[in-house]
Design a protein around this motif. Structure first.
Motif, PDB file in Angstrom:
ATOM      1  N   UNK A   1       0.838  -1.215   0.000  1.00  8.16           N
ATOM      2  CA  UNK A   1       0.000   0.000   0.000  1.00  8.16           C
ATOM      3  C   UNK A   1       0.866   1.255   0.000  1.00  8.16           C
ATOM      4  N   UNK A   2       1.919   1.235   0.811  1.00 11.76           N
ATOM      5  CA  UNK A   2       2.827   2.393   0.836  1.00 11.76           C
ATOM      6  C   UNK A   2       3.503   2.562  -0.529  1.00 11.76           C
ATOM      7  N   UNK A   3       3.899   1.430  -1.122  1.00  4.79           N
ATOM      8  CA  UNK A   3       4.590   1.452  -2.417  1.00  4.79           C
ATOM      9  C   UNK A   3       3.674   2.026  -3.503  1.00  4.79           C
ATOM     10  N   UNK A   4       2.415   1.636  -3.456  1.00 11.34           N
ATOM     11  CA  UNK A   4       1.448   2.098  -4.450  1.00 11.34           C
ATOM     12  C   UNK A   4       1.389   3.642  -4.469  1.00 11.34           C
ATOM     13  N   UNK A   5       1.255   4.240  -3.295  1.00 13.67           N
ATOM     14  CA  UNK A   5       1.172   5.712  -3.239  1.00 13.67           C
ATOM     15  C   UNK A   5       2.493   6.348  -3.658  1.00 13.67           C
ATOM     16  N   UNK A   6       3.589   5.709  -3.296  1.00 12.33           N
ATOM     17  CA  UNK A   6       4.908   6.223  -3.648  1.00 12.33           C
ATOM     18  C   UNK A   6       5.041   6.320  -5.172  1.00 12.33           C
ATOM     19  N   UNK A   7       4.651   5.256  -5.859  1.00 11.33           N
ATOM     20  CA  UNK A   7       4.719   5.222  -7.341  1.00 11.33           C
ATOM     21  C   UNK A   7       3.775   6.253  -7.933  1.00 11.33           C
ATOM     22  N   UNK A   8       2.546   6.222  -7.415  1.00  7.65           N
ATOM     23  CA  UNK A   8       1.480   7.010  -8.030  1.00  7.65           C
ATOM     24  C   UNK A   8       1.686   8.518  -7.827  1.00  7.65           C
ATOM     25  N   UNK A   9       2.181   8.897  -6.645  1.00  6.94           N
ATOM     26  CA  UNK A   9       2.177  10.329  -6.317  1.00  6.94           C
ATOM     27  C   UNK A   9       3.526  11.037  -6.449  1.00  6.94           C
ATOM     28  N   UNK A  10       4.633  10.271  -6.504  1.00  6.61           N
ATOM     29  CA  UNK A  10       5.948  10.933  -6.573  1.00  6.61           C
ATOM     30  C   UNK A  10       6.032  11.813  -7.814  1.00  6.61           C
TER      31      UNK A  10
END
Ligand SMILES: Nc1nc2c(ncn2[C@@H]2O[C@H](COP(=O)(O)OP(=O)(O)OP(=O)(O)O)[C@@H](O)[C@H]2O)c(=O)[nH]1
Ligand SMILES: [Mg+2]
Length: 455
Positions: free
Chosen positions: A403-412
């Protein structure tokens, strides 16, 4: 003083000096100066020059420090309250500056003692609440025994009120930012050779809980191991052994007159961070000896988070602490799940344009607490409805990691080119943390050098 323009060559030059430099006239010695006055004036002049040199030196020192700071690695610790930021900082200090930690051990002793006294206070609070409600122990022997214990332990509780550490009834210990509190505690003498010396000191220094703790050691153990007390705590859903700063099981050791905290005690001690603290660390040994870096530690409660932003533009890496406390709520908002709160801060950090080129390192912390919760049969799905796996530590950590990785990819702002760096930690495990903080430090250095095109 009037300025006299003389026609003589000497006088003319003096008067011009006076016109050009307004200090020359007033600084001139009085015509009728005695020799004692002259030597007094010379001494004053020397003092003034020494002070001025000191100011210059200080300014130079500050300038050099700021230049060193500019070049040094800067790490910012972020995460909600109680996520383990200050604990990670302590691990950095233990790994890189053990001699400094050694000097501050006495200050930590006071925090551990106060953590222990706060636990005693919590127990007495539960008993008192029952007595007030007329629902105290039904067994009259037990009631008498616990009332007597409660009376005897009252002076110990008063120590908290009198303590120079800021002590909040509900939220435990906090100290002002800046570390000055450590000096406050380390200047006092903390060892006694005899009991009478001890009791003299107790009277003289009401703020020092050492003597009272020593005298109350047996009573604390009687209280903590009492079956009726254990049942009372269970009825109040008070699980002290699961809360921060729990030292009741260590009472005999901590209440000992010669007690000095171990490294493990220091990382387990709980003191809330108020404000923002910058810690300057100089590696004392090892391959990095002499290397300097700065770690900024902040308060993590919701009301403190606005103060984080000014530190974003001058930082090489952010260590973000997300405790794997899937079944706990925020202290300041009991309707918000801790992990959801961590994900929400993480989303903001990942999407921040200010931090687009900053290394983000995620520490999924409190893995030991996760393991304990799962072992005791707590179901993840009850708290996280989208969770459909078996309740094992690897499954749960993978779920949250993704879940943390998903936001990292999506929002960076830099998309997939920003590496997702994550570690699973138990920050109170000083042995594993020692190598982890060195790995993290080295990886930040490498990333920093790569960014500046040196490698
Ligand atoms: N069991 C366990 N306790 C931990 C762990 N990490 C931190 N703690 C404890 O949790 C408590 C809170 O940790 P802190 O480091 O003070 O938390 P913080 O993020 O600095 O909190 P604030 O200063 O309030 O923002 C301390 O008593 C720590 O010893 C962990 O991985 N496992
Ligand atoms: Mg803190």
């Amino acid at each position: 003083m009037a300025i006299v323009i003389s026609s003589s060559r000497k006088g003319k030059s003096r008067s011009l000096d006076a016109l050009e430099n307004p200090f020359v006239g007033p600084m001139r010695p009085p015509a009728n100066e005695t020799s004692a006055q002259r030597s007094e004036r010379a001494r004053a002049l020397q003092d003034a020059q020494a002070r001025s040199r000191k100011i210059d030196d200080d300014l130079q020192e500050t300038k050099r420090f700021l230049e060193r700071r500019k070049k040094a690695l800067k790490i910012l610790l972020l995460g909600q309250a109680e996520s383990g930021k200050s604990t990670v900082l302590k691990n950095f200090q233990l790994a890189y500056a053990p001699a400094t930690v050694q000097r501050e051990r006495v200050a930590w002793k006071r925090i551990v003692q106060l953590n222990l006294i706060l636990s005693v206070k919590a127990i007495l609070g539960c008993l008192q609440a029952d007595w007030n409600a007329g629902s105290g122990p039904t067994d009259s022997e037990a009631d008498k025994r616990l009332r007597a214990l409660s009376m005897r332990l009252k002076p110990l509780i008063a120590v908290i009120r009198d303590s120079k550490v800021l002590c909040d009834e509900q939220r435990g210990l906090s100290v002002p930012a800046g570390g000055a509190w450590k000096q406050l505690f380390t200047t006092t003498r903390d060892r006694f050779s005899t009991d009478s010396e001890l009791f003299n000191r107790m009277n003289l220094e009401r703020n020092d809980p050492g003597g009272l703790l020593h005298a109350s050691k047996e009573d604390i153990m009687l209280l903590w191991t009492d079956d009726v007390v254990q049942r009372t705590l269970a009825r109040h859903s008070m699980r002290l052994e699961e809360s921060s700063g729990f030292f009741l099981d260590d009472t005999p050791r901590i209440a000992d007159i010669d007690y000095l905290p171990t490294d493990d005690d220091i990382v387990r001690a709980r003191v809330r961070t108020v404000g923002v603290e910058e810690h300057h660390i100089i590696a004392e040994n090892g391959k990095d000896k002499g290397a300097e870096f700065f770690i900024t530690d902040v308060g993590g409660s919701r009301s403190s988070r606005a103060s984080w932003v000014p530190y974003f533009d001058d930082v090489n890496a952010i260590l973000f602490l997300a405790p794997l406390s899937f079944n706990q709520m925020l202290e300041e908002d009991p309707t918000t799940n801790r992990l959801e709160d961590s994900l929400s801060i993480w989303r903001d950090l990942c999407g921040s344009k200010l931090l687009a080129h900053c290394t983000l390192i995620l520490l999924l912390n409190k893995k030991d607490i996760l393991a304990r919760a799962l072992a005791s049969g707590v179901e993840v799905k009850k708290y996280v409805t989208s969770y459909n796996e078996e309740n094992t530590v690897p499954n749960v950590t993978k779920y949250f990691r993704d879940r943390f990785k998903h936001y990292h990819r999506k929002l960076s702002p830099t998309g997939a080119s920003r590496p997702f760096i994550v570690y699973e930690t138990s920050a109170i495990d000083t042995r594993t943390m020692k190598s982890l903080v060195v790995t993290v430090h080295d990886s930040i250095i490498r990333k920093n050098l790569a960014n500046s095109d040196i490698i």
